[in-house]
Design a protein around this motif. Structure first.
Motif, PDB file in Angstrom:
ATOM      1  N   SER A   1       0.819  -1.207   0.000  1.00  0.00           N
ATOM      2  CA  SER A   1       0.000   0.000   0.000  1.00  0.00           C
ATOM      3  C   SER A   1       0.858   1.264   0.000  1.00  0.00           C
ATOM      4  O   SER A   1       0.385   2.341  -0.379  1.00  0.00           O
TER       5      SER A   1
ATOM      6  N   THR B   1       5.000   1.461  -6.305  1.00  0.00           N
ATOM      7  CA  THR B   1       4.024   0.419  -5.995  1.00  0.00           C
ATOM      8  C   THR B   1       3.223   0.111  -7.255  1.00  0.00           C
ATOM      9  O   THR B   1       3.233   0.886  -8.225  1.00  0.00           O
TER      10      THR B   1
ATOM     11  N   ALA C   1       0.073   0.277  -7.495  1.00  0.00           N
ATOM     12  CA  ALA C   1      -0.939   1.338  -7.619  1.00  0.00           C
ATOM     13  C   ALA C   1      -0.338   2.580  -8.265  1.00  0.00           C
ATOM     14  O   ALA C   1      -0.969   3.216  -9.122  1.00  0.00           O
ATOM     15  N   GLU C   2       0.869   2.940  -7.857  1.00  0.00           N
ATOM     16  CA  GLU C   2       1.528   4.115  -8.450  1.00  0.00           C
ATOM     17  C   GLU C   2       1.815   3.897  -9.929  1.00  0.00           C
ATOM     18  O   GLU C   2       1.814   4.851 -10.717  1.00  0.00           O
TER      19      GLU C   2
ATOM     20  N   GLY D   1      -0.076   2.366 -11.954  1.00  0.00           N
ATOM     21  CA  GLY D   1      -1.311   2.368 -12.732  1.00  0.00           C
ATOM     22  C   GLY D   1      -2.308   1.285 -12.379  1.00  0.00           C
ATOM     23  O   GLY D   1      -3.458   1.343 -12.814  1.00  0.00           O
TER      24      GLY D   1
ATOM     25  N   HIS E   1      -4.404   0.449  -9.827  1.00  0.00           N
ATOM     26  CA  HIS E   1      -4.885   1.069  -8.595  1.00  0.00           C
ATOM     27  C   HIS E   1      -5.523   0.090  -7.615  1.00  0.00           C
ATOM     28  O   HIS E   1      -5.559   0.344  -6.415  1.00  0.00           O
ATOM     29  N   GLU E   2      -6.021  -1.053  -8.117  1.00  0.00           N
ATOM     30  CA  GLU E   2      -6.662  -2.032  -7.232  1.00  0.00           C
ATOM     31  C   GLU E   2      -5.677  -3.067  -6.686  1.00  0.00           C
ATOM     32  O   GLU E   2      -6.039  -3.882  -5.842  1.00  0.00           O
TER      33      GLU E   2
END
Length: 313
Positions: A216, A227, A229-230, A232, A234-235
């Motif tokens: 996270s 990460t 999420a960073e 692209g 996001h889930e």
């Protein structure tokens, strides 16, 4: 009557522990569960003045040791190192694991979390998640990804990548991280998701290249690596966590004493440094937050495994 029960529980806790306490580690020596179990055993022995000893009970993934802890007498003299695998993944891997993390266990305290890193062989000409995704979509099934056992963090990380990036990777199953690295370094497999602590030495000397991490937040060991999420996805969030648990119906006052001693141990600067140097992020949750967290994880991950096509045995 309630007041009487509370008084009995409190009196029992004052004499706790009355003998050696075993901390069941549901895996072999040397892994993350064992590291945390031995650290807690050392510190709790000091805190209580009674021996806390680790009992490694591997088998069935993490089933055997966890089942043993669930059926133990709930008096605080048997504890369990519980984590993402035995408190969440197992519910989606087995039709009848013979325990439930919410109804059969009382969480004492969360201890720490670590992330996974997606690494590639050093000469793979794909240096970012975007490049990897474009290549995988252009050539479905061409890129290979090592996985280390069905239902492990390495395996679930690969499933998350495939699902949320919408790509087809050929999974190559290994019996552990070591044989996976042998083939990765030799160029016989393209990618591998491994826990960041284990991957770090290979990254540091350039034998593999990091692409993303699963957590996270960015991993302190790899601060320059984004990460998922960073990057692209996001889930895509996977923090592997570990904590201390007791069998359900263990007296509340005993749980409270164990929790206080565990948190005191985790607050020690030497303990924190020891864990953080090895890639652990210390977790701090209230009892209510801990129970809610375990409940969410026990619902979330079995559902994901089912959707990903993993059939419980």
């Amino acid at each position: 009557m309630l007041v009487y029960a509370l008084c009995i529980s409190s009196a029992f806790a004052q004499d706790y522990p009355a003998r050696t306490v075993r901390i069941i580690v549901p895996s072999a020596a040397g892994g993350g569960y064992d590291v945390i179990g031995r650290l807690l055993a050392e510190r709790l022995s000091q805190e209580f003045g009674q021996p806390f000893v680790v009992e490694n009970r591997p088998g069935g993934g993490t089933l055997v040791g966890t089942q043993a802890a669930a059926s133990a007498t709930p008096d605080g003299h048997t504890l369990l190192v519980g984590g993402l695998a035995n408190m969440a993944f197992n519910l989606g891997l087995h039709k009848d694991p013979r325990y439930h993390p919410v109804s059969d266990f009382a969480p004492v305290a969360m201890v720490g979390a670590f992330t996974y890193a997606l690494v590639s062989m050093s000469d793979l000409p794909l240096k970012s998640l975007r490049q990897l995704t474009e290549e995988a979509r252009a050539n479905p099934g061409k890129l290979t990804i090592a996985t280390s056992g069905v239902g492990t963090g390495q395996h679930v990380s690969a499933l998350l990548l495939k699902r949320f990036a919408g790509i087809d990777l050929l999974e190559v199953l290994y019996k552990g991280a070591q044989p996976a690295y042998i083939d990765l370094l030799a160029g016989r497999v393209d990618l591998f998701f491994d826990n960041t602590t284990t991957a770090r030495p290979f990254i540091a000397d350039g034998r593999v290249r990091p692409i993303i991490t699963s957590g996270s937040v960015r991993d302190a060991l790899l601060p320059d690596v984004p990460t998922a999420a960073e990057a692209g996805l996001h889930e895509f969030v996977l923090d592997s966590w570990l904590g201390l648990f007791a069998p359900a119906k263990t007296p509340a006052a005993v749980i409270a004493r164990l929790r206080s001693a565990t948190l005191q141990s985790m607050a020690d600067t030497q303990v924190r440094a020891r864990l953080e140097t090895n890639g652990w992020r210390i977790l701090s949750m209230s009892p209510e937050e801990t129970r809610a967290f375990v409940r969410r994880e026990a619902e979330k991950w079995p559902a994901f495994l089912l959707q990903a096509g993993v059939k419980p045995e």
